[in-house]
Design an enzyme around this catalytic site. Structure first.
Site, PDB file in Angstrom:
ATOM      1  N   LEU A 101      34.902 -30.736  25.412  1.00 53.65           N
ATOM      2  CA  LEU A 101      33.479 -30.447  25.264  1.00 53.65           C
ATOM      3  C   LEU A 101      33.284 -29.014  24.781  1.00 53.65           C
ATOM      4  CD1 LEU A 101      30.933 -32.120  25.695  1.00 53.65           C
ATOM      5  CD2 LEU A 101      30.831 -31.266  28.038  1.00 53.65           C
ATOM      6  N   HIS A 102      33.765 -28.087  25.550  1.00 55.55           N
ATOM      7  CA  HIS A 102      33.808 -26.670  25.195  1.00 55.55           C
ATOM      8  C   HIS A 102      32.459 -25.964  25.063  1.00 55.55           C
ATOM      9  CE1 HIS A 102      37.990 -27.339  24.974  1.00 55.55           C
ATOM     10  NE2 HIS A 102      38.061 -27.751  23.729  1.00 55.55           N
ATOM     11  N   ASN A 154      43.339 -19.702  24.986  1.00 52.07           N
ATOM     12  CA  ASN A 154      44.565 -19.045  24.554  1.00 52.07           C
ATOM     13  C   ASN A 154      44.260 -18.294  23.273  1.00 52.07           C
ATOM     14  OD1 ASN A 154      47.102 -19.578  26.015  1.00 52.07           O
ATOM     15  ND2 ASN A 154      46.442 -21.703  25.785  1.00 52.07           N
ATOM     16  N   CYS A 200      41.436 -23.238  17.402  1.00 54.43           N
ATOM     17  CA  CYS A 200      42.698 -23.974  17.511  1.00 54.43           C
ATOM     18  C   CYS A 200      43.625 -23.683  16.335  1.00 54.43           C
ATOM     19  CB  CYS A 200      42.395 -25.466  17.581  1.00 54.43           C
ATOM     20  SG  CYS A 200      43.873 -26.479  17.675  1.00 54.43           S
ATOM     21  N   CYS A 253      45.905 -31.026  11.760  1.00 48.56           N
ATOM     22  CA  CYS A 253      44.717 -31.701  12.304  1.00 48.56           C
ATOM     23  C   CYS A 253      43.564 -31.411  11.356  1.00 48.56           C
ATOM     24  CB  CYS A 253      44.407 -31.137  13.695  1.00 48.56           C
ATOM     25  SG  CYS A 253      42.998 -31.938  14.501  1.00 48.56           S
ATOM     26  N   GLU A 261      55.365 -29.912  17.117  1.00 45.28           N
ATOM     27  CA  GLU A 261      55.807 -29.266  18.351  1.00 45.28           C
ATOM     28  C   GLU A 261      55.386 -30.069  19.561  1.00 45.28           C
ATOM     29  OE1 GLU A 261      53.099 -25.640  19.000  1.00 45.28           O
ATOM     30  OE2 GLU A 261      53.185 -25.918  16.844  1.00 45.28           O
ATOM     31  N   CYS A 277      53.619 -32.733  26.620  1.00 46.13           N
ATOM     32  CA  CYS A 277      52.440 -32.710  25.769  1.00 46.13           C
ATOM     33  C   CYS A 277      52.919 -32.998  24.349  1.00 46.13           C
ATOM     34  CB  CYS A 277      51.803 -31.320  25.873  1.00 46.13           C
ATOM     35  SG  CYS A 277      50.453 -31.062  24.726  1.00 46.13           S
ATOM     36  N   CYS A 309      48.457 -25.252  21.692  1.00 46.21           N
ATOM     37  CA  CYS A 309      48.375 -26.200  20.593  1.00 46.21           C
ATOM     38  C   CYS A 309      48.572 -25.605  19.188  1.00 46.21           C
ATOM     39  CB  CYS A 309      46.965 -26.783  20.698  1.00 46.21           C
ATOM     40  SG  CYS A 309      46.694 -28.241  19.791  1.00 46.21           S
ATOM     41  N   CYS A 326      38.469 -27.325  14.671  1.00 48.45           N
ATOM     42  CA  CYS A 326      37.999 -26.482  15.784  1.00 48.45           C
ATOM     43  C   CYS A 326      38.405 -25.028  15.525  1.00 48.45           C
ATOM     44  CB  CYS A 326      38.562 -26.967  17.116  1.00 48.45           C
ATOM     45  SG  CYS A 326      38.083 -28.645  17.514  1.00 48.45           S
TER      46      CYS A 326
HETATM   47  N1  SAH Z   1      42.353 -33.185  19.319  1.00 50.11           N
HETATM   48  C1  SAH Z   1      42.336 -33.450  20.719  1.00 50.11           C
HETATM   49  C2  SAH Z   1      43.644 -33.159  21.420  1.00 50.11           C
HETATM   50  C3  SAH Z   1      44.461 -31.968  21.039  1.00 50.11           C
HETATM   51  S1  SAH Z   1      43.956 -30.393  21.570  1.00 50.11           S
HETATM   52  C4  SAH Z   1      41.185 -32.733  21.375  1.00 50.11           C
HETATM   53  O1  SAH Z   1      40.448 -32.037  20.690  1.00 50.11           O
HETATM   54  O2  SAH Z   1      40.979 -32.909  22.573  1.00 50.11           O
HETATM   55  C5  SAH Z   1      44.140 -30.361  23.307  1.00 50.11           C
HETATM   56  C6  SAH Z   1      43.149 -29.419  23.986  1.00 50.11           C
HETATM   57  O3  SAH Z   1      43.478 -28.043  23.729  1.00 50.11           O
HETATM   58  C7  SAH Z   1      41.722 -29.612  23.488  1.00 50.11           C
HETATM   59  O4  SAH Z   1      40.832 -29.552  24.565  1.00 50.11           O
HETATM   60  C8  SAH Z   1      41.557 -28.407  22.591  1.00 50.11           C
HETATM   61  O5  SAH Z   1      40.211 -28.118  22.364  1.00 50.11           O
HETATM   62  C9  SAH Z   1      42.309 -27.348  23.352  1.00 50.11           C
HETATM   63  N2  SAH Z   1      42.674 -26.149  22.601  1.00 50.11           N
HETATM   64  C10 SAH Z   1      43.013 -26.021  21.304  1.00 50.11           C
HETATM   65  N3  SAH Z   1      43.255 -24.731  20.987  1.00 50.11           N
HETATM   66  C11 SAH Z   1      43.091 -24.038  22.121  1.00 50.11           C
HETATM   67  C12 SAH Z   1      43.190 -22.648  22.448  1.00 50.11           C
HETATM   68  N4  SAH Z   1      43.518 -21.740  21.530  1.00 50.11           N
HETATM   69  N5  SAH Z   1      42.947 -22.302  23.728  1.00 50.11           N
HETATM   70  C13 SAH Z   1      42.612 -23.225  24.665  1.00 50.11           C
HETATM   71  N6  SAH Z   1      42.507 -24.519  24.422  1.00 50.11           N
HETATM   72  C14 SAH Z   1      42.726 -24.929  23.157  1.00 50.11           C
END
Ligand code: SAH
Length: 343
Positions: free
Chosen positions: A213-214, A288, A117, A110, A90, A103, A331, A114
């Protein structure tokens, strides 16, 4: 059969030469492809024998648009695409006042795991080739009949886990004969694969690096991001310093705000301490909510306070505008919900 989109102009020229064709044909073919002509038989300036040779050796790997969704809130468009082998990916198109931003995905699924995600739920199926990453831009540009000016590598997948292909994609997307999207208009987001971040720094590319970072504490980061078991926050910060020193570029830190998990005032202060003095910008993303887990978005006033603390400590921060909230724009969400519906 090879995907012709994986070839740079120089590579296609060599191929032509090796196959007793005129080198200048390569440029003609590329021109057609970038003008949305995706059928060798319709490239009438090419001799029949050349077209036949192309058909025998190449396909033009433009994905099929399985579904497109348009947000009624902000015009964000989301595309579910089918690749040559049937795998689904997507991408999302966002309209800003400075232009169209896309994007794109870099992998099918992946493997970073995480917890918040949707892309990672079933692991990684396979890497995308450079041409497959590029093809997302080509197909969407053709669909909207407008130029795309900015690219973010923030769709499904970890770009630095598919490093070689992503580097080649960067070469293809920025080359003058092709889409000619300068690296200044490209952002690569990573969960923090340190050796690759350093390698990227050494290449001194003009792109923007974003680091997911999160969390500002090791324990919390480990709870939501398995990669934190491999690379510590301290090492990530050190790699970022190196990146900034070598490239002179500002780094973006992404921080998804999760209710009652990483959004306290204490969390904000820890984050501010961690980033103090770094040439950086923090992008706060109210998480999200996805079907696969029960993380909740932080409350609006909590977000506000969080930003204030960062700013008071001299850290630049913005809250990412939520786009396409009504069309599963986060994502990996679309592919997941589509696949769930098929089962
Ligand atoms: N793998 C890479 C890029 C793809 S994700 C990374 O980790 O940066 C792009 C961004 O969206 C990342 O910061 C990821 O942590 C975030 N992301 C993924 N799922 C999400 C969600 N449910 N809500 C908010 N951000 C999210």
């Amino acid at each position: 059969m090879k995907n012709i989109l994986d070839f740079s102009l120089d590579e296609l020229k060599s191929w032509m030469k090796d196959n007793n064709e005129k080198e200048f044909r390569a440029k003609q073919i590329e021109d057609f492809i970038y003008k949305s002509l995706w059928n060798f038989d319709e490239m009438h300036v090419l001799p029949m024998i050349t077209r036949n040779k192309l058909n025998e050796n190449f396909y033009i790997g433009i994905p099929k648009i399985v579904h497109s969704y348009e947000s009624k809130l902000d015009g964000t468009k989301k595309f579910l695409l089918a690749l040559e082998d049937g795998n689904l990916i997507e991408c999302v198109l966002m309209k800003y006042n400075y232009g169209n931003s896309i994007c794109v995905s870099t992998q099918v699924g992946c493997r970073m795991g995480c917890k918040f995600c949707a892309s990672t739920v079933e692991g990684m199926i396979r890497n995308l080739t450079p041409g497959e990453i590029l093809s997302q831009i080509l197909v969407v540009q053709d669909y909207i009949k407008d130029r795309i000016s900015n690219v973010v590598l923030m769709g499904s997948g970890e770009p630095l886990d598919n490093y070689e292909n992503v580097l080649k994609f960067l070469e293809l997307v920025s080359s003058e004969y092709g889409l000619n999207i300068g690296l200044r208009h490209i952002t690569l987001s990573t969960c923090g694969i340190i050796p690759k971040m350093k390698d990227l720094a050494d290449r001194r590319l003009q792109l923007t690096l974003a680091v997911s970072l999160h969390a500002a504490s090791e324990d919390k980061r480990k709870e939501i991001m398995p990669i934190a078991n491999k690379y510590s926050i301290a090492d990530i910060i050190e790699a970022c310093k190196y990146y900034i020193d070598v490239t002179g570029k500002r780094i973006t830190f992404e921080y998804a705000l999760i209710k009652s998990f990483n959004d306290s005032m204490e969390d904000a202060r820890m984050l501010a301490n961690l980033l103090k003095g770094l040439l950086c910008h923090v992008n706060l993303i109210p998480i999200n909510q996805v079907r696969e887990n029960d993380f909740e978005k932080s409350q609006e006033n909590t977000v506000k306070k969080f930003v204030e603390i960062l700013k008071r400590n001299g850290i630049e921060a913005t809250v990412r505008r939520e786009m396409g909230a009504d069309i599963n724009a986060a994502c990996g969400q679309l592919r997941r919900s589509y696949m769930n519906a098929q089962i």
